[in-house]
Enzyme design. Structure first.
Site, PDB file in Angstrom:
ATOM      1  N   LYS A  22       0.757  -1.050   0.289  1.00  0.00           N
ATOM      2  CA  LYS A  22       0.057  -0.038   0.057  1.00  0.00           C
ATOM      3  C   LYS A  22       1.064   1.371   0.083  1.00  0.00           C
ATOM      4  CE  LYS A  22      -1.982   1.942   3.946  1.00  0.00           C
ATOM      5  NZ  LYS A  22      -1.778   3.200   4.033  1.00  0.00           N
ATOM      6  N   ASN A  23       1.802   1.271   0.796  1.00  0.00           N
ATOM      7  CA  ASN A  23       2.593   2.523   0.898  1.00  0.00           C
ATOM      8  C   ASN A  23       3.695   2.670  -0.182  1.00  0.00           C
ATOM      9  OD1 ASN A  23       1.424   3.024   3.462  1.00  0.00           O
ATOM     10  ND2 ASN A  23       3.032   2.532   4.662  1.00  0.00           N
ATOM     11  N   ARG A  92      -4.619  10.147   4.174  1.00  0.00           N
ATOM     12  CA  ARG A  92      -3.367  11.009   4.700  1.00  0.00           C
ATOM     13  C   ARG A  92      -2.462  10.961   3.440  1.00  0.00           C
ATOM     14  NH1 ARG A  92      -0.106  14.218   7.828  1.00  0.00           N
ATOM     15  NH2 ARG A  92       1.995  13.808   7.333  1.00  0.00           N
ATOM     16  N   CYS A 116      -5.648   8.134   9.143  1.00  0.00           N
ATOM     17  CA  CYS A 116      -5.405   7.545  10.597  1.00  0.00           C
ATOM     18  C   CYS A 116      -5.514   8.632  11.463  1.00  0.00           C
ATOM     19  CB  CYS A 116      -4.609   6.513  10.772  1.00  0.00           C
ATOM     20  SG  CYS A 116      -4.960   4.934  10.162  1.00  0.00           S
ATOM     21  N   ARG A 121      -0.668  15.217  12.823  1.00  0.00           N
ATOM     22  CA  ARG A 121       0.155  14.711  11.737  1.00  0.00           C
ATOM     23  C   ARG A 121       0.320  15.907  10.869  1.00  0.00           C
ATOM     24  NH1 ARG A 121      -1.485   8.798   9.806  1.00  0.00           N
ATOM     25  NH2 ARG A 121       0.430   8.955   8.895  1.00  0.00           N
ATOM     26  N   ASP A 306       4.077   0.978  12.103  1.00  0.00           N
ATOM     27  CA  ASP A 306       2.846   0.301  11.582  1.00  0.00           C
ATOM     28  C   ASP A 306       2.562  -1.192  12.289  1.00  0.00           C
ATOM     29  OD1 ASP A 306       2.197   2.423  10.208  1.00  0.00           O
ATOM     30  OD2 ASP A 306       2.741   1.706   8.161  1.00  0.00           O
ATOM     31  N   ARG A 398      -8.679  -0.325   4.319  1.00  0.00           N
ATOM     32  CA  ARG A 398      -7.962   0.667   3.613  1.00  0.00           C
ATOM     33  C   ARG A 398      -6.473   0.081   3.368  1.00  0.00           C
ATOM     34  NH1 ARG A 398      -6.174   4.666   7.451  1.00  0.00           N
ATOM     35  NH2 ARG A 398      -4.865   5.228   5.729  1.00  0.00           N
TER      36      ARG A 398
HETATM   37  C1  UD1 Z   1       4.398   6.721   6.402  1.00  0.00           C
HETATM   38  C2  UD1 Z   1       3.468   5.551   6.010  1.00  0.00           C
HETATM   39  C3  UD1 Z   1       2.879   5.194   7.419  1.00  0.00           C
HETATM   40  C4  UD1 Z   1       3.852   4.875   8.440  1.00  0.00           C
HETATM   41  C5  UD1 Z   1       5.027   6.265   8.361  1.00  0.00           C
HETATM   42  C6  UD1 Z   1       6.105   5.722   9.540  1.00  0.00           C
HETATM   43  C7  UD1 Z   1       2.498   5.792   3.848  1.00  0.00           C
HETATM   44  C8  UD1 Z   1       1.284   6.155   2.893  1.00  0.00           C
HETATM   45  N1  UD1 Z   1       2.270   6.012   5.388  1.00  0.00           N
HETATM   46  O1  UD1 Z   1       3.540   7.945   6.670  1.00  0.00           O
HETATM   47  O2  UD1 Z   1       2.181   3.781   7.228  1.00  0.00           O
HETATM   48  O3  UD1 Z   1       3.317   4.756   9.584  1.00  0.00           O
HETATM   49  O4  UD1 Z   1       5.493   6.555   7.059  1.00  0.00           O
HETATM   50  O5  UD1 Z   1       6.761   4.884   8.847  1.00  0.00           O
HETATM   51  O6  UD1 Z   1       3.687   5.634   3.453  1.00  0.00           O
HETATM   52  N2  UD1 Z   1       6.009  14.740  10.744  1.00  0.00           N
HETATM   53  C9  UD1 Z   1       5.993  16.177  11.169  1.00  0.00           C
HETATM   54  N3  UD1 Z   1       6.049  16.920  10.133  1.00  0.00           N
HETATM   55  C10 UD1 Z   1       5.609  16.627   8.586  1.00  0.00           C
HETATM   56  C11 UD1 Z   1       5.997  15.040   8.289  1.00  0.00           C
HETATM   57  C12 UD1 Z   1       5.979  14.181   9.416  1.00  0.00           C
HETATM   58  O7  UD1 Z   1       6.064  16.511  12.270  1.00  0.00           O
HETATM   59  O8  UD1 Z   1       5.826  17.345   7.916  1.00  0.00           O
HETATM   60  C13 UD1 Z   1       5.935  13.860  11.921  1.00  0.00           C
HETATM   61  C14 UD1 Z   1       4.676  12.649  11.767  1.00  0.00           C
HETATM   62  O9  UD1 Z   1       3.818  13.436  12.756  1.00  0.00           O
HETATM   63  C15 UD1 Z   1       4.842  11.648  12.399  1.00  0.00           C
HETATM   64  C16 UD1 Z   1       6.504  11.486  12.091  1.00  0.00           C
HETATM   65  O10 UD1 Z   1       6.888  12.685  11.658  1.00  0.00           O
HETATM   66  O11 UD1 Z   1       5.094  11.627  13.694  1.00  0.00           O
HETATM   67  C17 UD1 Z   1       6.602  10.257  10.885  1.00  0.00           C
HETATM   68  O12 UD1 Z   1       5.661  10.772   9.715  1.00  0.00           O
HETATM   69  P1  UD1 Z   1       6.081  10.316   8.296  1.00  0.00           P
HETATM   70  O13 UD1 Z   1       7.303   9.560   8.325  1.00  0.00           O
HETATM   71  O14 UD1 Z   1       5.833  11.486   7.494  1.00  0.00           O
HETATM   72  O15 UD1 Z   1       5.038   9.379   8.056  1.00  0.00           O
HETATM   73  P2  UD1 Z   1       3.900   9.210   6.669  1.00  0.00           P
HETATM   74  O16 UD1 Z   1       4.581   9.620   5.478  1.00  0.00           O
HETATM   75  O17 UD1 Z   1       2.746  10.290   7.264  1.00  0.00           O
END
Ligand code: UD1
Length: 417
Positions: A22-23, A92, A116, A121, A306, A398
């Site tokens: 998925k990711n 997201r 989620c 986030r 995850d 999802r």
């Molecule tokens: C992706 C994955 C999700 C996984 C996560 C961490 C997808 C679609 N989703 O989510 O399944 O749980 O990686 O491995 O690939 N953060 C900030 N500011 C930002 C971006 C992120 O503070 O601009 C924080 C987030 O709130 C969170 C952490 O960084 O606490 C990790 O986020 P991130 O690595 O960006 O995860 P996602 O890309 O949202």
């Protein structure tokens, strides 16, 4: 509301094929916007998040054909640069379209992304990186507008945190930019390498995908390509945790075991035997798991956030006390109240969950709070004697294709009503 009805208490046994990740598929569908001609993606899972991603493409004026697990996108410059609010709210990952729309058209308009509810986030890392690439950002009536009148220009970007989504957005935004972008402290998750492999096969100049330094030199255009999505390591971790919880023994085909090292290690500490070769993993679980003294989520190659709820659920019936520290998402533990309905004894202290393993859990009625928390409830229901009812399974859909069918293949009694 759809529910899963599960009669638990049987060890899972058998063999299963794992679907595409998925990711990976979500950023890959987004990347198709950057190409000209046909973007053919094989091994795409059938998920509501993928449907939402395809709806975003449609809203941008791109056509596609979906045949089984193949998606063919007729790639071209989008007709518009706005992602409708209802699609932004659905998941997201809709934020993953930001980099490609902006990179292709010089403008992108989005609203706050959904997904989620794992705590705040923010997308501040995405925004500040896109600003560094030359985008002007304005906020109007809940909409964020990104504009780079003369196109984006490559630069050095250091990420304070190796965000997966921000790394993907920078890669997408830089593939057609002028000059070279270097991402320092980039995320190293396997899905990032899958994205760079896809773009390289379409003519992009990118090196370092899967390492913490990624260099992207913008090209004038990208052409047609075909690509096979990598296996879903979290789907694999889910069935592995379910086998571990139920004292089962299963073999998963079409996986990449090297992406699951940290999960394998945790399950070994819990007493499971893990046998793997190039693309299969076998988990042989003891009748009762042992507690794992300490597990902590980390960015890849650390233990994946995850997979946290899956392991917590499995350890809820382990012998002894396990301690789990979640370092990535603040609200990852929202599912624990629902898991407690099964009789699991788990106390949380901020980011730490202390799991006092009980000998038996009982069947329960509960509701999914999020995708992986939902899968954790399914694992508990598979372990518990008696009939459990799990509601709000839209969260599970999802991220899991055919979960009931897969579990039935492993001998579980589960139906969707
Ligand atoms: C992706 C994955 C999700 C996984 C996560 C961490 C997808 C679609 N989703 O989510 O399944 O749980 O990686 O491995 O690939 N953060 C900030 N500011 C930002 C971006 C992120 O503070 O601009 C924080 C987030 O709130 C969170 C952490 O960084 O606490 C990790 O986020 P991130 O690595 O960006 O995860 P996602 O890309 O949202």
């Amino acid at each position: 509301m759809q529910n899963f009805i599960i009669r638990g208490g049987r060890p899972l046994k058998g063999t299963l094929d794992i679907h595409g990740a998925k990711n990976s598929v979500l950023p890959l569908v987004s990347a198709a916007i950057l190409l000209n001609g046909k973007s053919v993606l094989h091994n795409c899972p059938e998920l509501s998040d993928v449907t939402a991603a395809l709806e975003i493409l449609k809203s941008l004026g791109l056509e596609y054909i979906k045949q089984g697990s193949d998606i063919t996108v007729f790639s071209k410059k989008p007709d518009n640069c706005l992602i409708p609010d209802e699609l932004m709210r659905k998941m997201r990952s809709s934020v993953m379209f930001l980099g490609s729309i902006l990179g292709r058209t010089g403008k992108a308009v989005i609203s706050t992304p959904g997904g989620c509810m794992l705590g705040p986030r923010p997308i501040d890392i995405h925004i500040s990186a896109l600003k560094k690439l030359g985008a002007k950002v304005t906020e109007n009536h809940g909409l964020l507008e990104f504009e780079a009148e003369n196109g984006l220009v490559g630069t050095d970007i250091f990420l304070d945190f190796p965000s997966v989504g921000a790394t993907e957005n920078i890669i997408l935004a830089s593939a057609l930019a002028k000059g070279t972008t270097t991402i320092h402290n980039a995320a190293r998750e396997p899905e990032i390498k899958d994205l760079t492999d896809f773009l390289i096969s379409a003519g992009a100049r990118i090196s370092g995908g899967g390492t913490d330094t990624i260099v992207i030199t913008g090209v004038d255009s990208l052409g047609s390509t075909e690509h096979t999505v990598i296996p879903d390591r979290i789907e694999a971790a889910t069935y592995m945790a379910a086998a571990a919880a139920t004292g089962g023994s299963i073999t998963l085909n079409r996986v990449n075991p090297s992406c699951l090292t940290s999960v394998n290690e945790a399950l070994k500490k819990a007493g499971c035997e893990i046998i793997s070769d190039d693309n299969t993993i076998t988990v042989i679980a003891p009748p009762r798991l042992k507690a794992v003294k300490s597990v902590e989520t980390r960015v890849y190659p650390g233990f994946p956030t995850d997979a946290g709820p899956l392991l917590i659920s499995a350890l809820s019936t382990a012998c002894g006390t396990s301690v789990f520290n979640e370092t990535i998402f603040e609200n990852r533990f929202v599912f624990i109240d629902e898991l407690s309905r099964f009789g699991a004894k788990i106390n949380t202290y901020g980011t730490v969950a202390v799991i006092d393993g009980v000998e038996n859990i009982w069947s329960a009625e509960c509701n999914c709070t999020d995708l992986r928390g939902g899968a954790a409830l399914v694992i508990a229901a598979l372990k518990a004697d008696g009939i459990s009812k799990i509601g709000n399974i839209c969260h599970i859909k999802r991220g899991y294709e055919d979960m009931p069918e897969n579990l039935r293949r492993l001998g579980a009694e589960i139906k969707e009503v």
